[in-house]
Design a protein around this motif. Structure first.
Motif, PDB file in Angstrom:
ATOM      1  N   GLU A   1      -4.282   3.056   4.807  1.00 21.66           N
ATOM      2  CA  GLU A   1      -5.372   2.401   4.073  1.00 21.66           C
ATOM      3  C   GLU A   1      -6.431   3.397   3.609  1.00 21.66           C
ATOM      4  OE1 GLU A   1      -4.875  -2.035   5.991  1.00 21.66           O
ATOM      5  OE2 GLU A   1      -6.696  -0.921   6.427  1.00 21.66           O
TER       6      GLU A   1
ATOM      7  N   ASN B   1      -1.430   2.276  10.050  1.00 19.90           N
ATOM      8  CA  ASN B   1      -1.886   1.364   8.990  1.00 19.90           C
ATOM      9  C   ASN B   1      -3.252   1.777   8.461  1.00 19.90           C
ATOM     10  OD1 ASN B   1      -1.770  -1.065   7.362  1.00 19.90           O
ATOM     11  ND2 ASN B   1      -3.344  -1.876   8.720  1.00 19.90           N
ATOM     12  N   LYS B   2      -4.166   2.135   9.362  1.00 14.90           N
ATOM     13  CA  LYS B   2      -5.512   2.529   8.898  1.00 14.90           C
ATOM     14  C   LYS B   2      -5.424   3.847   8.140  1.00 14.90           C
ATOM     15  CE  LYS B   2      -7.291  -0.341   9.650  1.00 14.90           C
ATOM     16  NZ  LYS B   2      -7.493  -1.589   8.879  1.00 14.90           N
TER      17      LYS B   2
ATOM     18  N   LYS C   1       0.824  -1.224   0.000  1.00 14.55           N
ATOM     19  CA  LYS C   1       0.000   0.000   0.000  1.00 14.55           C
ATOM     20  C   LYS C   1       0.846   1.258   0.000  1.00 14.55           C
ATOM     21  CE  LYS C   1      -1.165  -1.801   4.075  1.00 14.55           C
ATOM     22  NZ  LYS C   1      -2.125  -2.241   5.045  1.00 14.55           N
TER      23      LYS C   1
ATOM     24  N   ASP D   1      -4.990  -5.986   0.230  1.00 14.61           N
ATOM     25  CA  ASP D   1      -5.313  -5.517   1.584  1.00 14.61           C
ATOM     26  C   ASP D   1      -6.764  -5.931   1.873  1.00 14.61           C
ATOM     27  OD1 ASP D   1      -4.552  -4.288   3.881  1.00 14.61           O
ATOM     28  OD2 ASP D   1      -4.142  -2.334   2.963  1.00 14.61           O
ATOM     29  N   SER D   2      -7.008  -6.526   3.045  1.00 13.45           N
ATOM     30  CA  SER D   2      -8.319  -7.155   3.284  1.00 13.45           C
ATOM     31  C   SER D   2      -9.468  -6.144   3.239  1.00 13.45           C
ATOM     32  CB  SER D   2      -8.307  -7.870   4.635  1.00 13.45           C
ATOM     33  OG  SER D   2      -7.874  -7.002   5.641  1.00 13.45           O
ATOM     34  N   GLU D   3      -9.243  -4.930   3.758  1.00  9.52           N
ATOM     35  CA  GLU D   3     -10.325  -3.929   3.777  1.00  9.52           C
ATOM     36  C   GLU D   3     -10.677  -3.494   2.363  1.00  9.52           C
ATOM     37  OE1 GLU D   3      -7.482  -3.824   5.309  1.00  9.52           O
ATOM     38  OE2 GLU D   3      -7.967  -4.018   7.436  1.00  9.52           O
TER      39      GLU D   3
HETATM   40 MG    MG Z   1      -5.444  -4.036   5.894  1.00  5.81          MG
END
Ligand code: MG
Ligand code: NAD
Length: 404
Positions: free
Chosen positions: A240, A236-237, A132, A157-159
């Motif tokens: 994201e 991280n968020k 990312k 990325d899972s989200e």
């Molecule tokens: Mg993630």
């Protein structure tokens, strides 16, 4: 099933010895076994692998998957293999250019992934995007390059994988939505979830003094060290949010974050008509990794299904800005644009390195990111040279704060 019915895809994995890289190879082995048994129509040939320095593991992977070209980011790394070996800081980009795969999985860490990601986007190569940081720092180059060439940015990325799944069926003519593509106008807000990490309920003062071991003990996800620290700080968020901004062309006021300790709901699309569409799966990266490989098809997966009866509750809460100031900094970076993402990312990379090296306390990581965002000039960020200069200036600034 005769071979002629199989779709053959040539794959490069950048960062194959890490958490995402090894799980990608696991997914490849699983999918090829399904194809062998006639249960999937896709077959993957691994044509190139890159790691920073673990030559022994890279050589083992190459032998197991019959990989002809390898790359080591570390100039002096030793490796015993029959495969061709590329070396040095430019090896990732060189590997992509030399092998010209159908799909490149970007699973290396940090802004070091920028040149190879950009090269793939320019060459029209599909990117299964885990790295990312490359998009956060250089989205303004990668996204237009992908649009021009037709390269698809398939989220790992899972989200973002979750959000991508939520957005299907919302395009006005019913076509599949593949990033980079703007989220349809009917999407009022896209929400990504965060587990809250190991310090979700720790008193803030206690959290500021957390040890490396405490910060590395993530409650729901097993990841490489940098991503794990980023989850504890919630940088991280923040990364994201910026990543989502680029993948789906979402402005800051159409993006949201919710703390969700169970890590089962990964993303939610809130629609104009009052409906919300959410994506749910166990916290297992093999799920989004496999989807990025098989898209637009799906195959039997390795991850366990959700046991609905064992789910006692799904909780959601707004993140506390005093505990997690990184979220506010990321929203600000999205609003400012230019090279603000590059500053946010580079300062964080230096601060996380310093924390892991036990040079600064946990609480200083996000402070240093905030100081860099407030100080480092980043208006001119239209070329790779300009972005790399901003990245360098932010690193220098952060290094000064680490020492000071
Ligand atoms: Mg993630
Ligand atoms: P990791 O530390 O486990 O592995 C990183 C890999 O990249 C290793 O193979 C390493 O050798 C290689 N690498 C690192 N720096 C390099 C360099 N300068 N040159 C060449 N090779 C280099 O990391 P990870 O947890 O697998 O994360 C990889 C990327 O995926 C990160 O961008 C992370 O944010 C993202 N991501 C990870 C997860 C996860 O669950 N681990 C989830 C979502 C996104």
């Amino acid at each position: 099933m005769p071979d002629s019915h199989l779709m053959h895809r040539r794959l490069v994995i950048l960062g194959s010895t890490g958490s995402i890289g090894t799980q990608t190879l696991e997914a490849v082995a699983h999918l090829n076994a399904l194809a062998e048994r006639g249960q999937s129509r896709q077959r993957f040939e691994v044509v190139g692998l890159l790691a920073r320095s673990n030559g022994g593991m890279l050589a083992d992977q190459a032998a197991r998957f019959g990989v002809p070209v390898l790359a080591l980011g570390d100039e002096d790394g030793t490796i015993q293999t029959r495969a061709r070996v590329l070396r040095g800081a430019g090896a990732a980009e060189e590997l992509v250019r030399a092998t010209r795969p159908d799909l490149v999985v970007t699973a290396m860490v940090g802004a070091a992934g920028i040149p190879a990601t950009l090269a793939a986007a320019e060459m029209g190569i599909d990117i299964a995007l885990a790295n990312k940081e490359a998009l956060v720092a250089a989205g303004q180059l990668v996204v237009p390059a992908a649009r021009r060439s037709g390269a698809r940015l398939l989220p790992v990325d899972s989200e973002h994988s979750g959000l991508w799944q939520c957005l299907q069926g919302l395009c006005p003519r019913g076509e599949l939505l593949v990033p980079p593509t703007p989220a349809p106008a009917v999407v009022r807000r896209a929400i990504i979830t965060a587990s809250g990490g190991p310090f979700r309920t720790t008193p803030v003062e206690r959290m500021r003094a957390a040890t490396v071991e405490e910060a590395l003990a993530h409650p729901t996800w097993s990841m490489g060290p940098k991503n794990t620290i980023d989850s504890a700080t919630m940088v991280n968020k923040g990364l994201e949010l910026i990543e989502a901004r680029w993948l789906f062309d979402l402005s800051a006021d159409r993006l949201g974050v919710l703390i969700h300790p169970q890590s089962i709901v990964h993303a939610i699309a809130e629609l104009a008509d009052g409906s919300s569409i959410a994506q749910l799966s166990a916290p297992d990266m093999r799920c989004p990794i496999q989807l990025a490989l098989t898209w637009p098809m799906r195959a039997e997966g390795c991850a366990r299904a959700i046991d609905w009866r064992a789910l006692a509750s799904l909780e959601f809460a707004e993140p506390d800005p005093a505990r997690f100031p990184a979220i506010g900094l990321a929203f600000e970076a999205i609003r400012r644009g230019g090279g603000a993402g590059a500053v946010f990312n580079a300062a964080n990379e230096v601060a996380v390195g310093a924390f892991l090296g036990r040079c600064i306390p946990f609480g200083r990581i996000v402070e240093i990111v905030g100081e860099a965002c407030a100080t480092v000039a980043c208006a001119r960020a239209g070329t790779l040279t300009e972005i790399m200069a901003i990245d360098g200036a932010a690193r220098e600034f952060a290094a000064g704060r680490v020492g000071g």
